[in-house]
Design an enzyme around this catalytic site. Structure first.
Site, PDB file in Angstrom:
ATOM      1  N   GLY A  39       0.589  34.599   4.115  1.00 35.11           N
ATOM      2  CA  GLY A  39       1.529  33.803   3.341  1.00 35.11           C
ATOM      3  C   GLY A  39       2.503  34.691   2.587  1.00 35.11           C
ATOM      4  O   GLY A  39       2.172  35.830   2.224  1.00 35.11           O
ATOM      5  N   CYS A  40       3.701  34.195   2.317  1.00 35.74           N
ATOM      6  CA  CYS A  40       4.758  35.029   1.733  1.00 35.74           C
ATOM      7  C   CYS A  40       4.405  35.525   0.329  1.00 35.74           C
ATOM      8  O   CYS A  40       4.499  36.724   0.046  1.00 35.74           O
ATOM      9  CB  CYS A  40       6.090  34.288   1.737  1.00 35.74           C
ATOM     10  SG  CYS A  40       6.055  32.674   0.924  1.00 35.74           S
TER      11      CYS A  40
END
Length: 337
Positions: A145-146
């Site tokens: 995930g970012c």
């Protein structure tokens, strides 16, 4: 040797960034750019900046459209990747940018996501200890995930070095609006976002269990902020020291963790990361120190949320899975001003 890559979700921001990176990759060609409502449209009708695909159209997102691909990249909304992956042959390697296969704990999935837990794949963050080799040997990889990329790479060295407590980790992180995708939403209109910064998903962000899983943290309080910029993440992580710790000790832990890493840079003393410096790159910029009043350890990380936080990380993992140079088609040099 050249390999063929199919991209599912190619009409979105992350999918478009994958296409941009593949257009200049020396050994990866686009076999298909899959979309749903945009299937049949020219790619440049949705991504006018991708002139290299001027005569190409989006295909349906189906196993048949992806049949010629050696590797499939999935940039689909959370909860949609598992169904497509189940239809693809075992001979096709997959990198999934969605959350479907990141979490090992089904209870953690149930607490933050909807739908059934699809099971965990190899975690796609090569800079973690031992992870690069696992990605290279895997046929199924769950990209990170970012927010998790920036936070995990800032926090993990502190816990591995034994200088920070795994309890009471606090994260305040700001992201550009592209992190929310390109679906029209009132809160993402320019008139709503420009000139303002606001928190969202306070106390219940879905990347928290992923951060805990990848770092060994026991408790994480995360406040994400929507910033008036199209792309970038700046994550500031603070943690309680286990003993007296200096800024030099923090920097030493970061430098030892990432010695020799191509994409992770610990900045010189006194220089702090900025999102502008990583625009369009797969780079991670880090700086560490201590809080003069509380004594807490502070590490700040900057990434491009569509770069190392999404598309560039996917390409990095694909390179490893296909036996290519890990840095092929990727850069650490940003664009300025």
């Amino acid at each position: 040797m050249t390999f063929k890559v199919a991209v599912a979700g190619a009409s979105g921001y992350a999918g478009g960034e994958v296409l941009r990176l593949l257009a200049d990759h020396p050994q990866l060609d686009v076999a298909a750019a899959g979309a749903h409502s945009n299937a049949g449209e020219y790619i440049t009708a949705v991504h006018p900046h991708l002139s290299a695909y001027g005569d190409r159209r989006f295909t349906p997102t189906t196993p048949e459209a992806f049949a010629d691909a050696d590797l499939v990249v999935m940039t689909l909304p959370h909860g949609q990747s598992a169904a497509l992956a189940a239809q693809l042959p075992a001979s096709q390697k997959i990198v999934d940018l969605g959350a479907d296969h990141r979490l090992e704990d089904a209870a953690a999935w149930d607490a933050y996501y909807s739908g059934p837990h699809a099971g965990a794949w190899t975690y796609g963050l090569p800079e973690l200890p031992g992870q690069r080799e696992q990605i290279a040997a895997a046929d199924r990889v769950a990209a990170t995930g970012c927010y998790a990329v920036a936070t995990v790479l800032a926090l993990r060295p502190l816990l591995d070095a034994g200088i920070a407590s795994p309890e009471d980790v606090v994260v305040v992180a700001a992201s550009g609006t592209s992190g929310a995708g390109n679906a029209p939403k009132k809160n993402l209109l320019a008139s709503e976002v420009m000139g303002s910064i606001s928190p969202y998903k306070v106390g219940a962000h879905q990347h928290v269990p992923e951060i805990k899983q990848a770092t060994g943290a026991a408790s994480v309080s995360m406040t994400p902020l929507l910033a008036p910029m199209p792309r970038g993440i700046l994550s500031t992580v603070t943690a309680k020291p286990l003993a007296e710790v200096s800024a030099a000790d923090v920097r030493d832990a970061l430098n030892k963790a990432y010695a020799g890493e191509h994409f992770v840079r610990v900045l010189r003393e006194g220089q702090w990361p900025s999102t502008a410096a990583v625009y369009g790159t797969n780079a991670v910029l880090l700086q560490g120190g201590t809080d003069k009043d509380s004594g807490r350890i502070i590490v700040t990380a900057a990434i491009d949320n569509l770069g190392k936080g999404a598309a560039a990380q996917v390409v990095q993992c694909a390179n490893l899975m296909l036996g290519l140079d890990e840095a092929a088609g990727l850069t650490v040099n940003g664009v300025a001003p």
